[in-house]
Design an enzyme around this catalytic site. Structure first.
Site, PDB file in Angstrom:
ATOM      1  N   SER A   1     -84.822   8.829 -55.644  1.00 26.35           N
ATOM      2  CA  SER A   1     -84.353   8.619 -57.019  1.00 26.35           C
ATOM      3  C   SER A   1     -83.079   7.807 -57.195  1.00 26.35           C
ATOM      4  O   SER A   1     -82.705   7.505 -58.324  1.00 26.35           O
ATOM      5  CB  SER A   1     -84.167   9.962 -57.720  1.00 26.35           C
ATOM      6  OG  SER A   1     -85.412  10.429 -58.154  1.00 26.35           O
TER       7      SER A   1
ATOM      8  N   SER B   1     -85.803   8.910 -60.360  1.00 31.05           N
ATOM      9  CA  SER B   1     -85.463   9.523 -61.634  1.00 31.05           C
ATOM     10  C   SER B   1     -84.111   9.095 -62.208  1.00 31.05           C
ATOM     11  O   SER B   1     -83.866   9.295 -63.391  1.00 31.05           O
ATOM     12  CB  SER B   1     -85.467  11.036 -61.470  1.00 31.05           C
ATOM     13  OG  SER B   1     -84.447  11.442 -60.564  1.00 31.05           O
TER      14      SER B   1
ATOM     15  N   LYS C   1     -75.098  10.486 -63.982  1.00 34.35           N
ATOM     16  CA  LYS C   1     -76.451  10.990 -64.265  1.00 34.35           C
ATOM     17  C   LYS C   1     -76.360  12.376 -64.886  1.00 34.35           C
ATOM     18  O   LYS C   1     -75.557  13.206 -64.445  1.00 34.35           O
ATOM     19  CB  LYS C   1     -77.264  11.029 -62.966  1.00 34.35           C
ATOM     20  CG  LYS C   1     -78.732  11.401 -63.137  1.00 34.35           C
ATOM     21  CD  LYS C   1     -79.450  11.435 -61.782  1.00 34.35           C
ATOM     22  CE  LYS C   1     -80.938  11.749 -61.920  1.00 34.35           C
ATOM     23  NZ  LYS C   1     -81.622  11.814 -60.606  1.00 34.35           N
TER      24      LYS C   1
HETATM   25  N1  GLN Z   1     -90.051  10.493 -57.378  1.00 30.11           N
HETATM   26  C1  GLN Z   1     -89.807  11.634 -56.551  1.00 30.11           C
HETATM   27  C2  GLN Z   1     -90.212  12.895 -57.275  1.00 30.11           C
HETATM   28  O1  GLN Z   1     -90.661  12.801 -58.378  1.00 30.11           O
HETATM   29  C3  GLN Z   1     -88.383  11.687 -56.142  1.00 30.11           C
HETATM   30  C4  GLN Z   1     -87.493  12.144 -57.225  1.00 30.11           C
HETATM   31  C5  GLN Z   1     -86.069  12.267 -56.815  1.00 30.11           C
HETATM   32  O2  GLN Z   1     -85.646  11.688 -55.822  1.00 30.11           O
HETATM   33  N2  GLN Z   1     -85.330  13.058 -57.566  1.00 30.11           N
HETATM   34  O3  GLN Z   1     -90.102  13.973 -56.775  1.00 30.11           O
END
Ligand code: GLN
Length: 489
Positions: free
Chosen positions: A179, A155, A80
């Site tokens: 995410s 994400s 990532k």
């Molecule tokens: N969807 C969540 C957010 O937008 C979690 C994102 C993540 O785990 N990086 O904060």
């Protein structure tokens, strides 16, 4: 015959070690697959093909010499784009870091390089890991290999999509509120969020320091165990990394789950969860029962505060962490002015996308004097209540099971309301707030789209959730199914 890109890491590892295949062959198969599919899926922000082939040659030399190898030597993986790679652009999905080449490797990268992995490239993500669909990438959205009109989740959508499409044998992502697990669920791959402190965050571009963890994506539990093993353990460069010993995760996969106590949180059957998801998860629970687990209900009474508490704490930490992007230290810098304040403002105006700005404003507000006690401090107190719910549950249970996400992958553009997007992580956020570990595994299908089954474990109980995941995968075949990507497209 099985195509090379269909092999699992443990299968490929054996073939590499007995020299039936070479890492160069294996890597080339992945690069070919990327060439064939990347236009459709768009999982990568950068494909490092030259580096990959060079690393593959190095790995083959190690095998030829009979030098020490690890289970990941010569294995092609995707990373990532939130994990710092020395000299290799690390964008974090943001224009702010579009041309940023870190002068150092994240600890995770150092360990992977020492293990002799092949890095295929950096994967697309929501900007600064804020989002649940990968649509907030500053560059382009990634698509779900199971249906190219749908999102891969986020994400870490690029990493999940790459593994699901056979464009990487495994991958790493980061999970602040879901995410890793939610894109894992959307793409039918295993996605594991380790316990807070299990894996070093040194060199992970920070979003929310008390919640972020790096973890693996894989095709099955065994591969996830190998990927976790390679990066887990204390790191003096990360003061929040735990000096706790690391168990042998693949050894933990042996045996059955008879008598294991599995709790089903009542509060996770919320209205709005798609019936197809509920059905698949109930069937998954039945499978666990048939394997001899003792399944019963458990209450986590503060669950409904998870999302609101997260959206105070995560933006508060983000607003402080993202202050470093001022156009001076690194990243994008607006230069068409002599005025310092204008430069600072325009740097941040252009460099950050809308969602990131929204979080900075939310967080700055929650931390401002006069509001700090009412919002941030109270949120931290409720966070403790959420943690105590889990502490009590794990006195009686070894593992908790739930859906990973209330629904299957949605269409690109379908969720335009930020609040709606935030609710996407209703089942994943509590684990980050409590610091416990969790994994999403392929748990069935609803209308042809993957459904994720979430297994939550106590702190440092990754071996336990992987053991359950592996037992489940011995008697189900969801994780072995492939999207029909090359057919009729
Ligand atoms: N969807 C969540 C957010 O937008 C979690 C994102 C993540 O785990 N990086 O904060």
């Amino acid at each position: 015959m099985t195509e090379l890109y269909e092999l699992t890491i443990s299968e490929a590892g054996e073939l590499l070690r007995d020299r039936t295949i070479s890492s160069v062959e294996l890597t080339q198969a992945y690069l070919d697959r990327i060439r064939a599919l990347e236009d459709k899926v768009k999982a990568f922000t950068l494909v490092t093909d030259e580096l990959a082939l060079k690393q593959a040659e190095d790995a083959d030399r190690r095998f030829a010499k009979g030098a020490t190898v690890s289970p990941l030597t010569g294995i092609p993986l995707a990373i990532k784009d939130v994990i710092c790679t020395r000299g290799i652009t690390t964008t974090c999905g943001s224009r702010m870091l579009e041309n940023f080449q870190p002068p150092y490797d994240a600890t995770v990268m150092e360990r992977l390089n020492a293990a002799g992995i092949v890095m295929l490239g950096k994967t697309n993500m929501d900007e600064f890991a804020m989002g649940s669909s990968t649509e907030h990438s500053a560059f382009f959205p990634t698509r779900n290999p199971w249906d190219l009109e749908r999102v891969p989740g986020g994400s870490s959508g690029g990493s999940a999509a790459a593994v699901a499409a056979g464009m990487a044998m495994g991958a790493y992502g980061s999970d602040t509120g879901g995410s890793i697990r939610q894109p894992g669920a959307f793409c039918n791959v295993v996605g594991l969020k380790p316990t807070y402190g299990r894996v070093s965050r040194y060199g992970l571009v920070v979003f929310a320091s008390s919640l972020d963890q790096i973890g693996p994506f894989a095709r099955n539990a065994r591969d996830a165990a190998l990927l976790l093993q390679a990066v887990a353990g204390y790191d003096p460069f990360d003061s929040t990394s735990a000096p706790e010993p690391v168990p042998d995760y693949t050894a933990a996969l042996k045996g059955d789950i008879k008598g294991l106590r599995i709790g089903v949180p009542e509060e996770y059957w919320v209205e709005g969860t798609q019936p197809g998801v509920v059905k698949a998860v109930r069937e998954g629970i039945k499978v666990l029962r048939e394997l001899g687990a003792e399944v019963s209900d458990v209450s986590l009474p503060h669950t409904r505060y998870g999302v609101p508490v997260y959206y105070i704490i995560a933006p508060a930490e983000a607003s402080a962490n993202l202050a470093r992007y001022d156009g001076v230290k690194y990243g994008y810098s607006y230069r068409d002015t002599d005025d310092m304040w204008e430069a600072l403002e325009k740097t941040r105006q252009y460099g950050f996308g809308q969602e990131v700005k929204r979080r900075i404003m939310l967080g700055t507000y929650a931390l401002s004097s006069g509001y700090y006690d009412a919002y941030y401090k109270r949120a931290e107190k409720v966070r403790t209540l959420i943690k105590q719910d889990f502490d009590r549950a794990f006195e009686r249970f070894d593992v908790l099971v739930s859906p990973t996400s209330p629904r299957v992958a949605f269409r690109l553009g379908e969720v335009s309301d930020p609040y709606q997007m935030y609710l996407e992580d209703i089942f994943t956020i509590p684990a980050n707030l409590a610091g416990i570990c969790g994994v999403s595994i392929p748990g069935g299908f609803s209308e042809g789209l993957p459904v994720g089954l979430q297994l939550l474990g106590n702190v440092f109980a990754e071996d336990v959730i992987l053991h359950v995941a592996n037992a489940f995968q011995r008697v189900t075949d969801y994780h072995t199914r492939w999207p029909q990507l090359l057919v009729n497209r």
